[in-house]
Design an enzyme around this catalytic site. Sequence first.
Site, short mmCIF file in Angstrom:
data_model
loop_
_atom_site.label_atom_id
_atom_site.label_comp_id
_atom_site.label_asym_id
_atom_site.label_seq_id
_atom_site.Cartn_x
_atom_site.Cartn_y
_atom_site.Cartn_z
N THR A 195 0.81 -1.22 0.00
CA THR A 195 0.00 0.00 0.00
C THR A 195 0.85 1.27 0.00
O THR A 195 0.38 2.32 -0.44
CB THR A 195 -0.93 0.01 1.22
N CYS A 196 2.07 1.18 0.50
CA CYS A 196 2.89 2.39 0.59
C CYS A 196 3.18 2.98 -0.78
O CYS A 196 3.31 4.19 -0.92
CB CYS A 196 4.19 2.07 1.31
#
Length: 542
Positions: free
Chosen positions: A510-511
Amino acid sequence: MLFPFDTRHLYFNCTAFGPERSLVWLQSQRDVSVERRGGLRRDDPHEYRVGRLKHERVTVPRGSNLLQWAQQVMRVHASRKSILEVEFREEEGTGLGPTLEFYALVAGELQRADLSMWLCDDQTSDPITPPALDGGNGTGDSQTRPPGYYICRQGGLFPAPLPQDNSICDQVVELFHFLGIFLAKTLQDNRLVDLPLSRPFLKLMCHGEFANVKDRGITGSYAKPRGGLSSLPVEEDLMTSSIISEESEKELELDPPKYRISDTQPWFSGLLTLEDLCEVDPERGAFMQQLKSLSAIKQQILNDTILSEEDRRLQLHNLALPSTPDNQGAEQPAVRLEDLCLTMQYAAPSRHLGYTAIELRTGGADQEVTLTNVEDYIDFTLSWALEVGIRRQLEAFRSGFCQVFPLKKLGAFSPDELRLMLCGDQAPIWTREDILAYTEPKLGYTRDSPGFLRLVNILVGLTAEERKAFLQFTTGCSSLPPGGLANLHPRLTVVRKVDAGDGSYPSVNTCVHYLKMPDYSSESIMKERLLAATREKGFHLN
């Protein structure tokens, strides 16, 4: 307004958060602009570039105490200019993804009815707990909440009026102080939260409607909390890669912040009207409108010089509330005001607020509402619901917000624009063209790969809730920034997951908005596995 939203938003980002953030933000915007044009930034030996902002990381546990941990984090980090990052204890995920999930989970906790923060009624039911409000434990098991656990009102969240001198109000004031910091940090760190704030509450944050921007200035004084929360001394490395100490939390319990009300007008005095009450409390607002119509008819009778005193008295005696249709559309019978047996009290809409009724003036419980004093009843009710009963809460909210940056900076925006800045696009919409233009297939996928095109077909056909769940899964936030996929940075990247077949599930980072998708044999299997993955909690699928 002279300048469009985009221009005002650019100015806001350049001026609201201090010179360090302004320089870094302008620098990053230039890089993004070059990237959009498809070019590569060439290093100029004569160009001076500022380093990246400091990131401070905290570790918090999931569970029922998340809101208390969040309060502690925001209390310490409020005055800092560094970017806050959050990771969950005993989980591998770090960076942007867990941070956005932290914001989402805290936003969900703030919607609990038992906090007594918001207007609600005991008849409101919430039979389906939205995924964003599910404080999952990271194992994929959802926590079932009873009906009414979360507040779901059509008009959104608005502060509940409370007696200003009781213990429940003291606790709520602390929560609104935290809410102010929380929303200010959301804007400062460019996060998005799925928090359904009502338009009147956003109107208060903007200090009025959009058309009055040039005449605004947030004035009035507020008392700082006892204990010096606004200037809390902290060590510079206290927050870095550590779990927040519980000592200061114990100190807060022994010495909670106090907010005193002065004799001056509150900073939000006169901003809200009956129309706003109708939006946040429809039943009470509709009744107030009936009483207002009744009062207008009364004044017409009193000012009619043609009527004799006897005719005037008779018409006033027979005057009844204007009839309105019920929920089924049937007209309700007319009723005289005196037959309602109203007194000068405000009835609490929910047991969660800790009181059943409050006197609108001294001795109000023994004073009947009649045609003679109906105007007073309307004024007192509006004053209590929109000013007196929420004064300490909003003073605390403003105090917390201003610890991060001045609330008056929001005066350049309308309530609807502020909602977009805080919450993003709450009903994310994209087209096939958007996905193809702003999604990058790599490492095994191209724009012509059958597997990638299956994913495009699936994304186009998702429902609104499925789209929000997909965004939560891939980016850590259930909303898109203003402008949609075009302004999602980093771009959503789709790569082929190696050594994975039809029995495997997609995984994400997700980063960096990185979706690892197996090359499934059919579109139906891909959709089933993708939706199943979006329902998982935590970061064990990363």
